[in-house]
Design a protein around this motif. Structure first.
Motif, PDB file in Angstrom:
ATOM      1  N   MET A 117     -54.845  65.238 -78.169  1.00 40.93           N
ATOM      2  CA  MET A 117     -54.071  64.672 -78.613  1.00 40.93           C
ATOM      3  C   MET A 117     -54.227  65.288 -80.636  1.00 40.93           C
ATOM      4  SD  MET A 117     -52.040  61.757 -77.399  1.00 40.93           S
ATOM      5  CE  MET A 117     -53.191  60.577 -77.576  1.00 40.93           C
ATOM      6  N   ILE A 118     -55.194  65.157 -80.861  1.00 40.08           N
ATOM      7  CA  ILE A 118     -55.292  64.720 -82.457  1.00 40.08           C
ATOM      8  C   ILE A 118     -55.642  66.921 -82.911  1.00 40.08           C
ATOM      9  CG2 ILE A 118     -56.802  64.821 -84.644  1.00 40.08           C
ATOM     10  CD1 ILE A 118     -57.605  62.157 -82.900  1.00 40.08           C
ATOM     11  N   SER A 119     -54.819  67.649 -84.004  1.00 41.84           N
ATOM     12  CA  SER A 119     -54.874  68.624 -83.542  1.00 41.84           C
ATOM     13  C   SER A 119     -55.450  68.620 -85.493  1.00 41.84           C
ATOM     14  CB  SER A 119     -54.263  70.012 -83.363  1.00 41.84           C
ATOM     15  OG  SER A 119     -53.357  69.561 -83.856  1.00 41.84           O
ATOM     16  N   PRO A 120     -55.966  70.293 -85.727  1.00 42.85           N
ATOM     17  CA  PRO A 120     -55.285  69.998 -87.376  1.00 42.85           C
ATOM     18  C   PRO A 120     -54.477  69.968 -88.549  1.00 42.85           C
ATOM     19  CG  PRO A 120     -57.327  71.954 -86.352  1.00 42.85           C
ATOM     20  CD  PRO A 120     -56.679  70.780 -84.821  1.00 42.85           C
ATOM     21  N   ALA A 121     -53.490  70.335 -87.419  1.00 43.69           N
ATOM     22  CA  ALA A 121     -52.097  70.447 -87.937  1.00 43.69           C
ATOM     23  C   ALA A 121     -51.758  68.431 -88.300  1.00 43.69           C
ATOM     24  CB  ALA A 121     -51.129  70.622 -86.766  1.00 43.69           C
ATOM     25  N   PRO A 126     -55.642  64.449 -94.617  1.00 42.80           N
ATOM     26  CA  PRO A 126     -57.411  63.284 -94.258  1.00 42.80           C
ATOM     27  C   PRO A 126     -58.775  64.283 -94.017  1.00 42.80           C
ATOM     28  CG  PRO A 126     -55.393  62.365 -92.831  1.00 42.80           C
ATOM     29  CD  PRO A 126     -55.025  63.821 -93.786  1.00 42.80           C
ATOM     30  N   LEU A 127     -58.207  65.478 -93.257  1.00 45.72           N
ATOM     31  CA  LEU A 127     -59.459  66.170 -92.662  1.00 45.72           C
ATOM     32  C   LEU A 127     -60.171  67.487 -94.227  1.00 45.72           C
ATOM     33  CD1 LEU A 127     -61.741  67.213 -90.702  1.00 45.72           C
ATOM     34  CD2 LEU A 127     -59.798  68.887 -89.966  1.00 45.72           C
ATOM     35  N   PHE A 128     -58.969  67.991 -95.154  1.00 43.12           N
ATOM     36  CA  PHE A 128     -59.383  68.396 -96.456  1.00 43.12           C
ATOM     37  C   PHE A 128     -60.410  67.583 -96.454  1.00 43.12           C
ATOM     38  CE2 PHE A 128     -58.962  69.984-100.318  1.00 43.12           C
ATOM     39  CZ  PHE A 128     -59.002  70.803-100.649  1.00 43.12           C
ATOM     40  N   ASP A 138     -64.342  75.977 -99.488  1.00 44.95           N
ATOM     41  CA  ASP A 138     -64.891  77.124 -99.868  1.00 44.95           C
ATOM     42  C   ASP A 138     -66.618  77.728 -99.273  1.00 44.95           C
ATOM     43  OD1 ASP A 138     -62.754  78.628-100.670  1.00 44.95           O
ATOM     44  OD2 ASP A 138     -62.973  77.813-103.179  1.00 44.95           O
ATOM     45  N   THR A 139     -66.554  76.884 -98.587  1.00 43.62           N
ATOM     46  CA  THR A 139     -68.093  77.150 -97.861  1.00 43.62           C
ATOM     47  C   THR A 139     -67.766  77.896 -96.815  1.00 43.62           C
ATOM     48  OG1 THR A 139     -68.875  75.586 -97.315  1.00 43.62           O
ATOM     49  CG2 THR A 139     -68.875  75.295 -99.094  1.00 43.62           C
ATOM     50  N   TYR A 140     -68.678  78.408 -96.462  1.00 41.05           N
ATOM     51  CA  TYR A 140     -68.876  78.506 -95.097  1.00 41.05           C
ATOM     52  C   TYR A 140     -68.962  77.568 -93.521  1.00 41.05           C
ATOM     53  CZ  TYR A 140     -69.124  83.885 -94.557  1.00 41.05           C
ATOM     54  OH  TYR A 140     -69.306  85.404 -94.386  1.00 41.05           O
ATOM     55  N   TRP A 141     -69.753  76.799 -94.006  1.00 45.99           N
ATOM     56  CA  TRP A 141     -69.844  75.586 -93.917  1.00 45.99           C
ATOM     57  C   TRP A 141     -68.853  74.444 -93.362  1.00 45.99           C
ATOM     58  CZ3 TRP A 141     -73.984  74.982 -90.899  1.00 45.99           C
ATOM     59  CH2 TRP A 141     -75.457  75.609 -91.419  1.00 45.99           C
ATOM     60  N   GLY A 142     -67.752  74.353 -94.530  1.00 45.44           N
ATOM     61  CA  GLY A 142     -66.436  73.690 -94.216  1.00 45.44           C
ATOM     62  C   GLY A 142     -65.417  75.035 -93.102  1.00 45.44           C
ATOM     63  N   MET A 143     -65.172  75.896 -93.281  1.00 43.49           N
ATOM     64  CA  MET A 143     -65.023  77.043 -92.314  1.00 43.49           C
ATOM     65  C   MET A 143     -64.438  76.736 -90.663  1.00 43.49           C
ATOM     66  SD  MET A 143     -63.819  80.522 -93.899  1.00 43.49           S
ATOM     67  CE  MET A 143     -64.655  80.667 -94.520  1.00 43.49           C
ATOM     68  N   ILE A 144     -66.643  76.545 -90.482  1.00 38.05           N
ATOM     69  CA  ILE A 144     -67.390  76.454 -88.920  1.00 38.05           C
ATOM     70  C   ILE A 144     -67.098  74.900 -88.641  1.00 38.05           C
ATOM     71  CG2 ILE A 144     -69.003  77.065 -88.082  1.00 38.05           C
ATOM     72  CD1 ILE A 144     -69.349  78.960 -90.064  1.00 38.05           C
ATOM     73  N   LEU A 145     -67.881  73.835 -89.542  1.00 30.90           N
ATOM     74  CA  LEU A 145     -67.767  73.104 -88.439  1.00 30.90           C
ATOM     75  C   LEU A 145     -66.608  72.086 -88.146  1.00 30.90           C
ATOM     76  CD1 LEU A 145     -70.933  71.418 -90.549  1.00 30.90           C
ATOM     77  CD2 LEU A 145     -71.171  72.020 -88.510  1.00 30.90           C
ATOM     78  N   PRO A 146     -65.535  72.207 -88.846  1.00 32.67           N
ATOM     79  CA  PRO A 146     -64.565  71.036 -88.437  1.00 32.67           C
ATOM     80  C   PRO A 146     -63.556  72.030 -87.218  1.00 32.67           C
ATOM     81  CG  PRO A 146     -64.202  71.644 -91.027  1.00 32.67           C
ATOM     82  CD  PRO A 146     -65.588  72.100 -90.526  1.00 32.67           C
ATOM     83  N   GLN A 147     -63.629  73.083 -86.981  1.00 31.68           N
ATOM     84  CA  GLN A 147     -63.415  73.703 -85.684  1.00 31.68           C
ATOM     85  C   GLN A 147     -64.619  73.482 -84.747  1.00 31.68           C
ATOM     86  OE1 GLN A 147     -61.993  77.531 -86.226  1.00 31.68           O
ATOM     87  NE2 GLN A 147     -61.930  78.114 -88.120  1.00 31.68           N
TER      88      GLN A 147
ATOM     89  N   LEU B 242     -43.835  71.422 -81.073  1.00 29.91           N
ATOM     90  CA  LEU B 242     -44.120  70.618 -82.417  1.00 29.91           C
ATOM     91  C   LEU B 242     -45.329  70.669 -83.814  1.00 29.91           C
ATOM     92  CD1 LEU B 242     -43.918  67.460 -79.865  1.00 29.91           C
ATOM     93  CD2 LEU B 242     -42.241  67.804 -81.458  1.00 29.91           C
ATOM     94  N   GLN B 243     -46.084  71.141 -82.825  1.00 32.64           N
ATOM     95  CA  GLN B 243     -47.278  71.054 -84.436  1.00 32.64           C
ATOM     96  C   GLN B 243     -46.841  72.719 -84.996  1.00 32.64           C
ATOM     97  OE1 GLN B 243     -51.086  70.141 -83.559  1.00 32.64           O
ATOM     98  NE2 GLN B 243     -49.822  69.098 -81.948  1.00 32.64           N
ATOM     99  N   ILE B 244     -45.746  73.032 -84.685  1.00 29.00           N
ATOM    100  CA  ILE B 244     -45.277  75.212 -84.993  1.00 29.00           C
ATOM    101  C   ILE B 244     -45.311  74.913 -86.617  1.00 29.00           C
ATOM    102  CG2 ILE B 244     -43.143  74.484 -85.537  1.00 29.00           C
ATOM    103  CD1 ILE B 244     -42.654  77.512 -86.242  1.00 29.00           C
ATOM    104  N   PHE B 245     -46.277  75.914 -87.246  1.00 29.72           N
ATOM    105  CA  PHE B 245     -46.443  75.876 -88.797  1.00 29.72           C
ATOM    106  C   PHE B 245     -46.527  77.709 -89.123  1.00 29.72           C
ATOM    107  CE2 PHE B 245     -49.759  76.273 -92.522  1.00 29.72           C
ATOM    108  CZ  PHE B 245     -49.065  76.175 -93.550  1.00 29.72           C
TER     109      PHE B 245
END
Lengths: 277, 312
Positions: A117-121, A126-128, A138-147, B242-245
């Motif tokens: 149920m939890i998405s980056p949206a 808080p994830l940021f 501003d690093t590749y790690w920051g873009m890659i790992l959270p995905q 619901l999460q549209i952005f």
């Protein structure tokens, strides 16, 4: 191969399919033709489909301005890394949950399912700040790992591994193979179609991801394709011909990937169909 | 992780041959903690921790640096419930969801029926209907922003209109919905197509022998057999919508649309967090949003369980 007969109902359906496809493809065509107009012709009123003066200047400008090759490479690095990591960790975790026992398994499985149920949206802010504290903005790690922690992929593979007959693995255990060997030599080869599906959808999602890279990068040199096109190209004041060319460039790789993999999917379906008869 | 399991396996070697076989068999499936460890590590750091942190921050007045934040209790939540923009943006996300979900479900089903029943060039139809989904959201949004552009866009050109699609309050969300339909229907279409291919042919043959016409076959075989996949399509679409952005912000040039009419809930959260730097308040809004999403997901599970029980 026998050619199928053109019955009236097939003719009707094919015509209908063609009409619907034209509607689906028309936006692509409009974008493509726009990218082959000059910027002034693109915004002429009244609008027209075909360029009166065919020109590749928007495409040339796109490459001359430089950023687009960077974005392309960034997208490739991020998507390939995300797909590899996701395939590895979710296959391991799916197998672990489906076929091994350890303390607290059911609780952990419940937590992971809740993660669906939890998405980056929802997590965005808080994830940021978490990623910021780890110094990965501003690093590749920051873009890659959270995905790389998609509960959905673990769930898909978990369901698949549950369906593999236990006897296959038990026979190998009796012959003295260890868990890891069984996993790599028996389970993974059997799961190739599922892994391919998980891999393809992860790659599409990652290549097309906008929200997370948008949050975590400000440096235009580090942006991914969708990101750079939407934020940098728009910020100059929109040059439509160039924007359409950039969009087509960003979309093309996945369409090629799909055309390529679709053959395998069709072949796979045909193969299992034959096996079932 | 799971170290205690090792001690169980050790004495097994001393037992009889038959006994050791069963135990070794079991042993293969034992102590698998290391399999799930890498995923759980990533999951803990990038999902669970931010979630807990978000809940914590929601009770503080933290700014973007996270320094010097003090505890403010329920103030953020009190403010959020009285903030008209919270309700507006929630309303916009809900309105979008209500428009998109039924349209996509019906459209995906019709396209799948079409692609399933045309005998020639199956791969071509599949590619045509699925191709838009392969575009990044921002590219789809830019493309349609261009198509909707008054005077110079394709929509006005084809239909002979002069409609202020993106600048008028009453059309803006509709334009985003149309874009989304075109862009995302391919995914649900593929799910339906796979489900259609999974319906055994002998059901249709038996029905034909009993004299059922095409309409009867559809109502009594196809639709009931597609019930599960329809449930899945709707659930996935509701949660995604619901999460549209992406589409909304890109089509409106990163602004909240005419008179704020396309500001969605995610957008408002990010505005508060990254534009106003009110991380504490943004976290409180995120928590509210998470509770709504969780409620929808749980409601679906509850409905499914009830349906299964009533089916018995």
């Amino acid at each position: 191969m026998t050619t199928k007969a053109w019955t009236p109902s097939q003719i009707l359906l094919t015509l209908l399919g063609t009409a619907v496809s034209v509607v689906f493809l028309a936006p692509f065509a409009w974008g493509l033709f726009t990218s082959l107009k000059s910027e002034t012709e693109a915004v002429e009123v009244p609008a027209h489909w075909l360029p009166e003066d065919w020109t590749g200047q928007a495409w040339k400008a796109l490459f001359d301005s430089g950023n687009i090759t960077n974005w392309f490479v960034n997208s490739l690095v991020v998507s390939v890394c995300v797909t590899s990591v996701v395939l590895l960790v979710s296959a391991l975790a799916g197998y672990g949950f489906a076929r091994t026992e350890f303390r607290g398994k059911n609780v952990l499985m419940g937590v992971v399912m809740a993660g669906l149920m939890i998405s980056p949206a929802v997590l965005g802010v808080p994830l940021f700040t978490t990623v910021q504290q780890m110094g990965m903005v501003d690093t590749y790690w920051g873009m890659i790992l959270p995905q790389c922690a998609p509960a959905a992929m673990v769930y898909i593979l978990y369901k698949f591994f549950q369906g593999i007959p236990r006897e296959l693995e038990e026979a190998a255990f009796i012959d003295g193979a260890g868990r890891w060997r069984v996993f790599f030599t028996i389970v993974l080869p059997l799961s190739r179609p599922s892994l391919a599906a998980v891999g393809i959808f992860t790659f599409i999602a990652s290549w097309n991801n906008f929200l997370w890279p948008y949050m975590v990068t400000n440096n235009p040199d580090l942006m991914t394709m969708p990101n750079g096109i939407a934020t940098v190209m728009n910020s100059y004041g929109i040059q439509w011909a160039q924007l359409m060319a950039g969009g087509l460039m960003a979309g093309l790789p996945l369409i090629i990937v799909f055309v390529f993999f679709q053959r395998q999917i069709v072949a796979g379906v045909a193969h299992t169909g034959l096996a079932g008869q | 992780m799971a170290t205690s399991a090792h001690t169980i396996a050790a004495p097994a070697r001393a037992t009889t041959a038959a006994g050791s076989t069963t135990l070794r068999r079991k042993q293969g499936f034992q102590h698998g903690g290391w399999f799930v460890a890498p995923f759980l590590l990533l999951f803990a750091v990038f999902v669970i921790w931010p979630l807990l942190r978000g809940v914590y921050l929601s009770f503080t007045d933290a700014n973007i640096t996270g320094e010097g934040a003090s505890f403010v209790g329920l103030d953020n939540y009190r403010e959020a419930l009285n903030d008209p923009l919270v309700w507006d943006s929630l309303g916009h996300s809900a309105y979008f969801t209500l428009l998109v979900v039924p349209c996509i479900t019906v459209l995906a089903f019709l396209l799948a029926m079409l692609a399933h029943h045309i005998e020639r060039g199956k791969w071509l139809w599949r590619l045509c209907f699925f191709a838009p989904f392969l575009l990044p959201s921002t590219v789809a949004a830019n493309l349609w922003q261009w198509l909707f552009n008054p005077g110079t866009g394709m929509i006005d050109h084809v239909f002979g209109l002069q409609t202020p699609w993106l600048t008028d309050k009453s059309y803006a969300m509709l334009a985003i919905v149309i874009t989304t339909l075109w862009w995302t229907v391919g995914f649900s279409f593929l799910l339906y197509l796979a489900a259609l291919q999974g319906i055994p042919d002998h059901l249709y043959e038996a029905a034909r022998l009993d004299g059922a016409n095409a309409w009867h076959r559809m109502v009594h075989i196809t639709l009931p057999m597609l019930r599960n996949i329809t449930g899945l399509v709707i659930a996935l679409q509701v949660l995604a919508s619901l999460q549209i952005f992406d589409q909304a912000v890109v089509m409106m040039d990163f602004l909240p649309g005419p008179e704020g009419s396309t500001r969605t809930f995610v957008q408002y959260t990010l505005e508060e967090g990254f534009t106003s730097y009110r991380v504490g308040y943004a976290s409180a809004i995120s928590v509210i949003f998470f509770v709504i999403i969780a409620a929808v997901a749980l409601a679906r599970m509850w409905l499914l369980r009830n349906r299964e029980e009533s089916a018995r």
